[in-house]
Write an enzyme that holds these catalytic residues in place. Structure first.
Site, mmCIF file in Angstrom:
data_model
loop_
_atom_site.group_PDB
_atom_site.id
_atom_site.type_symbol
_atom_site.label_atom_id
_atom_site.label_comp_id
_atom_site.label_asym_id
_atom_site.label_seq_id
_atom_site.Cartn_x
_atom_site.Cartn_y
_atom_site.Cartn_z
ATOM 1 N N ALA A 75 0.841 -1.201 0.000
ATOM 2 C CA ALA A 75 0.000 0.000 0.000
ATOM 3 C C ALA A 75 0.876 1.249 0.000
ATOM 4 O O ALA A 75 1.871 1.324 0.718
ATOM 5 C CB ALA A 75 -0.919 0.003 1.215
ATOM 6 N N GLU A 108 -1.569 -11.978 -5.013
ATOM 7 C CA GLU A 108 -2.880 -11.823 -5.635
ATOM 8 C C GLU A 108 -3.111 -10.334 -5.832
ATOM 9 O O GLU A 108 -2.711 -9.530 -5.012
ATOM 10 C CB GLU A 108 -4.021 -12.373 -4.754
ATOM 11 C CG GLU A 108 -4.007 -13.861 -4.557
ATOM 12 C CD GLU A 108 -3.353 -14.281 -3.257
ATOM 13 O OE1 GLU A 108 -2.930 -13.396 -2.478
ATOM 14 O OE2 GLU A 108 -3.237 -15.483 -3.008
ATOM 15 N N ASN A 113 -7.350 -3.827 -10.939
ATOM 16 C CA ASN A 113 -6.259 -2.938 -10.520
ATOM 17 C C ASN A 113 -5.158 -2.926 -11.585
ATOM 18 O O ASN A 113 -4.090 -3.503 -11.413
ATOM 19 C CB ASN A 113 -5.723 -3.364 -9.153
ATOM 20 C CG ASN A 113 -4.786 -2.331 -8.565
ATOM 21 O OD1 ASN A 113 -4.279 -1.458 -9.250
ATOM 22 N ND2 ASN A 113 -4.534 -2.460 -7.273
ATOM 23 N N TYR A 120 3.547 -5.062 -11.506
ATOM 24 C CA TYR A 120 4.033 -6.411 -11.245
ATOM 25 C C TYR A 120 4.563 -7.065 -12.522
ATOM 26 O O TYR A 120 5.605 -7.732 -12.500
ATOM 27 C CB TYR A 120 2.935 -7.265 -10.603
ATOM 28 C CG TYR A 120 2.430 -6.715 -9.289
ATOM 29 C CD1 TYR A 120 3.280 -6.110 -8.374
ATOM 30 C CD2 TYR A 120 1.085 -6.778 -8.961
ATOM 31 C CE1 TYR A 120 2.812 -5.593 -7.163
ATOM 32 C CE2 TYR A 120 0.598 -6.271 -7.759
ATOM 33 C CZ TYR A 120 1.472 -5.674 -6.875
ATOM 34 O OH TYR A 120 0.998 -5.168 -5.684
#
Length: 155
Positions: A75, A108, A113, A120
């Protein structure tokens, strides 16, 4: 930009700051008791924070089980998003996983998103599966992603 940031292990003294970022980032967010457990009683958990001028601006958590890392959460505070902080933090988590003997890192991510999925993928993660209905509020599928890590040679 990287010189302005410091990365270090998080502890219970960072709980309020972690909660602030968690609540601004996730629906539903992890609660205080779950995060307290992660920071104090989970021997598999490793949490790193990214600090700028002493303020926690991002954090990531990973569980290391034998030689496999599982990203528990990542986050970034809203004011710091889209500025490369998430990438720097993930690079630190990858390096930490390797240093701890990890040979694979998985996570995950919400199917919707796109910024996180693009990050990633840019870091080398591959989409390897789908968990139907994994997320709630709103209900959404999770994309499973894996990254094979280089092995460190013993000294």
């Amino acid at each position: 930009m990287n010189g302005a940031f410091r990365f270090r292990q998080l502890g219970l003294e960072h709980l309020a700051e972690i909660l602030r970022i968690e609540e601004a980032s996730f629906s539903p967010p992890w609660g205080e008791s779950a995060l307290r457990q992660e920071l104090t009683a989970n021997p598999l958990a490793h949490y790193l924070g990214c600090f700028c001028q002493g303020e926690l601006i991002a954090f990531a958590g990973m569980w290391l089980v034998v030689d496999e890392g599982q990203i528990a959460n990542v986050a970034v505070a809203p004011a710091w998003r889209r500025q490369g902080v998430g990438r720097l933090l993930m690079e630190q988590m990858i390096a930490k996983c390797i240093a701890l003997g990890g040979t694979r890192l998985c996570l995950e991510v919400r199917q919707s998103n796109q910024p996180a999925r693009m990050l990633y993928t840019a870091l080398g993660f591959q989409e390897v599966g789908l968990r139907k209905g994994y997320y709630t509020q709103p209900t959404e599928d999770a994309i499973l992603m894996d990254l094979d890590l280089p092995r460190l040679e013993p000294r």
